[in-house]
Design an enzyme around this catalytic site. Structure first.
Site, PDB file in Angstrom:
ATOM      1  N   GLU A 256       0.809  -1.033  -0.101  1.00  4.74           N
ATOM      2  CA  GLU A 256       0.013  -0.033   0.195  1.00  4.74           C
ATOM      3  C   GLU A 256       0.704   1.381  -0.039  1.00  4.74           C
ATOM      4  OE1 GLU A 256      -3.270   2.468   2.791  1.00  4.74           O
ATOM      5  OE2 GLU A 256      -2.764   0.305   3.291  1.00  4.74           O
ATOM      6  N   LYS A 388      -7.551 -15.721  16.210  1.00  2.00           N
ATOM      7  CA  LYS A 388      -7.860 -15.369  14.775  1.00  2.00           C
ATOM      8  C   LYS A 388      -9.229 -15.135  14.481  1.00  2.00           C
ATOM      9  CE  LYS A 388      -3.932 -18.241  13.317  1.00  2.00           C
ATOM     10  NZ  LYS A 388      -3.207 -19.381  12.631  1.00  2.00           N
ATOM     11  N   ASP A 464       2.408 -14.237  12.608  1.00  2.00           N
ATOM     12  CA  ASP A 464       1.194 -14.748  11.804  1.00  2.00           C
ATOM     13  C   ASP A 464       0.379 -13.988  11.290  1.00  2.00           C
ATOM     14  OD1 ASP A 464      -1.132 -16.397  11.114  1.00  2.00           O
ATOM     15  OD2 ASP A 464      -1.147 -17.889  12.748  1.00  2.00           O
ATOM     16  N   HIS A 562      -2.726  10.293  -1.080  1.00  2.00           N
ATOM     17  CA  HIS A 562      -2.724   9.142  -1.664  1.00  2.00           C
ATOM     18  C   HIS A 562      -2.547   9.343  -3.152  1.00  2.00           C
ATOM     19  CE1 HIS A 562      -3.583   5.926   1.011  1.00  2.00           C
ATOM     20  NE2 HIS A 562      -4.082   6.857   1.879  1.00  2.00           N
TER      21      HIS A 562
END
Length: 579
Positions: A256, A388, A464, A562
């Protein structure tokens, strides 16, 4: 010019050579056998033979028509007609090869009877030529070879005979793909064969997915099964970050645009204001099995037994036998009818600790089975952990490392670096991060984009990435202090799940990023301190990211930034050709 014989690549392979360097043929031990080049570009030979075919057909048809009209025997031919017939036959043979028809091929491999000249023609150094050239071949330094069209079976490069047999067996289903690592005892070779087999089965090219220059041995048994390559993610550096009196340069792996630049601006604002401070509130990984009894009464009996303080020391000694670093901290129970959910919390040293705590939980369950033989263990995890998944239990009770990080940003820095005002930031935080999130029914998401920074740091340091879900639980607070002149900003993150040993943390690239932060591996002096420091670094990075993004929104600069950093107008294909 080298007078060695050249090998013409069959046109059905449609192989386009994009490198200015001559390609070379390699034998099984990757030594050079002979260079080759194409006599003519393929599009030119195609045009010549197609033109020749239709020209001689037109000529012969007109000659035969004239002979029929003059009653001349057709078998009587002159020299020009003989030349035309030879050209016609040559064109037909060429076109048969173009469409991959093996009628004119004498070798059993179906590649063609043309050959490469070898420096060593001995059988043990001969090369298997069962297939044509592939875009990816391990240990072969090709610049760029693009396969534009595929026959029914994917085109691959020359392979050692054993590899070819194995790949064909995988494709046909005679041997499972997951067994290649144990068959070869060479993880790189197995990964190459995984990739070749997949290309043949799917008839899809994996060009662009790199295979070489990666230690597949390091992934065996702990990171990734049946690898076919690796994905490249650029790593940027934000900082320095001044945290608790120490400076850190924080690696962030992301695709990004603007993210690293924005976080870097937040670090600058914090640095110029004297730095940030952090506090570790909790440190404990959780695992919660679910067990079932015949009645709710029996389930409650075990609940009371587990929550009895007098029993904790015995249960802890049983649990702690599983590891040198795993130490049971507490047990929390929840009951649903005759089902009991038991949430174990333990310290895990510098490891993230899921395997460690699972082993300890299994020890305790085996011990409880003696006194509660009617206990039916349904699963080692019953989602009361919760791993998770977004869950209120992690937001309230914490999981992994619970950290709060804060900084006071001076009014001057807010104006000059962040380009906004203290009042604007305080108002925006209240309406966006607090009120807006409450209206949305957010669960631990009272922040601007904590997940962005957590994900980038996790990918760079081998954590993770799936645990980004609970690790990004964060509430961002902003308040005017010192008579409204300065800004107090803080992030509270109750469930940062990180480790500096095991899993992806031991891979070479991720290990280098951990080393940059000074938290690589296990701390030999104080177990767990490296992982705790990494959690603080994650929280401080989130603090910087929150501060910068909120300032961009308050100043109306979000879209503009951006467009500047995340909307490249460069022609990447042109850059690649000139590189």
């Amino acid at each position: 010019m080298d007078d060695r014989r050249r090998r013409v690549i069959p046109h059905y392979a449609s192989v386009h050579i994009c490198s200015s360097e001559p390609l070379r043929r390699y034998n099984q031990d990757c030594s050079v056998i002979a260079p080759f080049s194409l006599p003519l570009p393929m599009y030119l030979t195609d045009a010549v033979f197609f033109t020749l075919l239709f020209s001689v057909m037109y000529y012969l048809l007109h000659r035969w028509r004239d002979k029929i009209s003059t009653s001349t025997p057709l078998h009587v031919v002159n020299y020009s007609e003989i030349a035309a017939i030879v050209a016609f036959v040559a064109s037909v043979i060429y076109l048969l090869r173009f469409y991959g028809i093996g009628l004119v091929q004498s070798d059993p491999d179906g590649i063609g009877n043309d050959s490469w000249e070898r420096r060593d023609e001995s059988p043990e150094r001969s090369i298997d030529r069962t297939t044509a050239l592939s875009p990816v071949r391990r240990n072969i330094p090709m610049r760029s070879v693009r396969v534009a069209a595929y026959p029914a079976q994917i085109i691959t490069a020359s392979l050692p005979e054993e590899d070819e047999v194995v790949i064909e067996s995988v494709v046909s289903g005679r041997i499972p793909s997951y067994s290649l690592e144990s068959k070869f005892a060479d993880c790189t070779r197995a990964a190459s064969n995984h990739k070749d087999a997949l290309e043949r089965v799917t008839a899809k090219s994996l060009q662009g997915l790199p295979l070489d220059a990666f230690d597949y041995e390091s992934t065996l048994g702990q990171c990734c099964e049946m690898p076919i390559g690796y994905v490249q993610i650029p790593v940027g550096i934000a900082g320095p970050m001044l945290l608790d009196g120490n400076e850190f340069s924080v690696p962030m792996a992301t695709t990004e645009g603007c993210l690293v630049a924005s976080t870097n601006r937040g670090f600058k604002a914090i640095y110029l204001s004297g730095g940030a401070t952090s506090v570790l509130l909790k440190d404990g990984m959780t695992r919660a099995p679910v067990v079932r009894f015949g009645t709710a009464k029996r389930a409650s009996d075990l609940k009371f037994f587990l929550e009895e303080p007098l029993n904790f020391e015995t249960l802890a000694s049983v649990f702690n036998k599983s590891s040198r670093f795993g130490r049971l901290q507490r047990i929390q129970c929840a009951i649903a009818g005759k089902n009991l959910y038991i949430r174990f919390t333990c310290s895990t040293g510098d490891a993230m600790g899921m395997n460690m705590i699972s082993k300890g939980v299994q020890n305790v369950l085996d011990y409880l089975q003696v006194d509660f033989p009617d206990m039916d263990v349904i699963g080692i995890s019953g989602n009361y952990c919760s791993d998770k998944k977004p869950a209120a239990v992690n937001w309230i009770e914490g999981r992994g490392k619970s950290v709060v990080c804060e900084a006071i940003i001076s009014d001057e820095v807010v104006k000059k670096v962040l380009k906004t005002t203290v009042a604007s930031l305080v108002e925006l935080n209240m309406l966006k991060n607090l009120t807006g999130s409450a209206i949305a029914g957010a669960l631990g998401g009272f922040n601007a984009h904590a997940s962005n920074i957590v994900s980038a740091v996790y990918l760079a340091t081998g954590q993770d990435p799936a645990q980004n879900i609970e690790s990004s639980h964060c509430i961002t607070m902003m308040e005017a202090v010192n008579d409204g002149k300065d800004l107090h900003v803080s992030v509270t993150m109750p469930s940062i799940e990180v480790g500096t040993v095991g899993g992806g943390a031991q891979l070479a690239s991720q290990s280098a990023c951990l080393n940059l932060l000074g938290v690589k591996g296990a701390n030999k002096e104080l177990a767990g301190s490296n992982a705790r420091q990494l959690a603080k670094i994650v929280a401080s990075s989130v603090l910087a990211g929150e501060l910068s993004l909120m300032s961009a929104i308050a100043a109306g600069q979000l879209v503009k930034s951006h467009m500047k950093y995340n909307r490249s107008s460069k022609d990447v294909s042109t850059m690649a050709k000139t590189a």
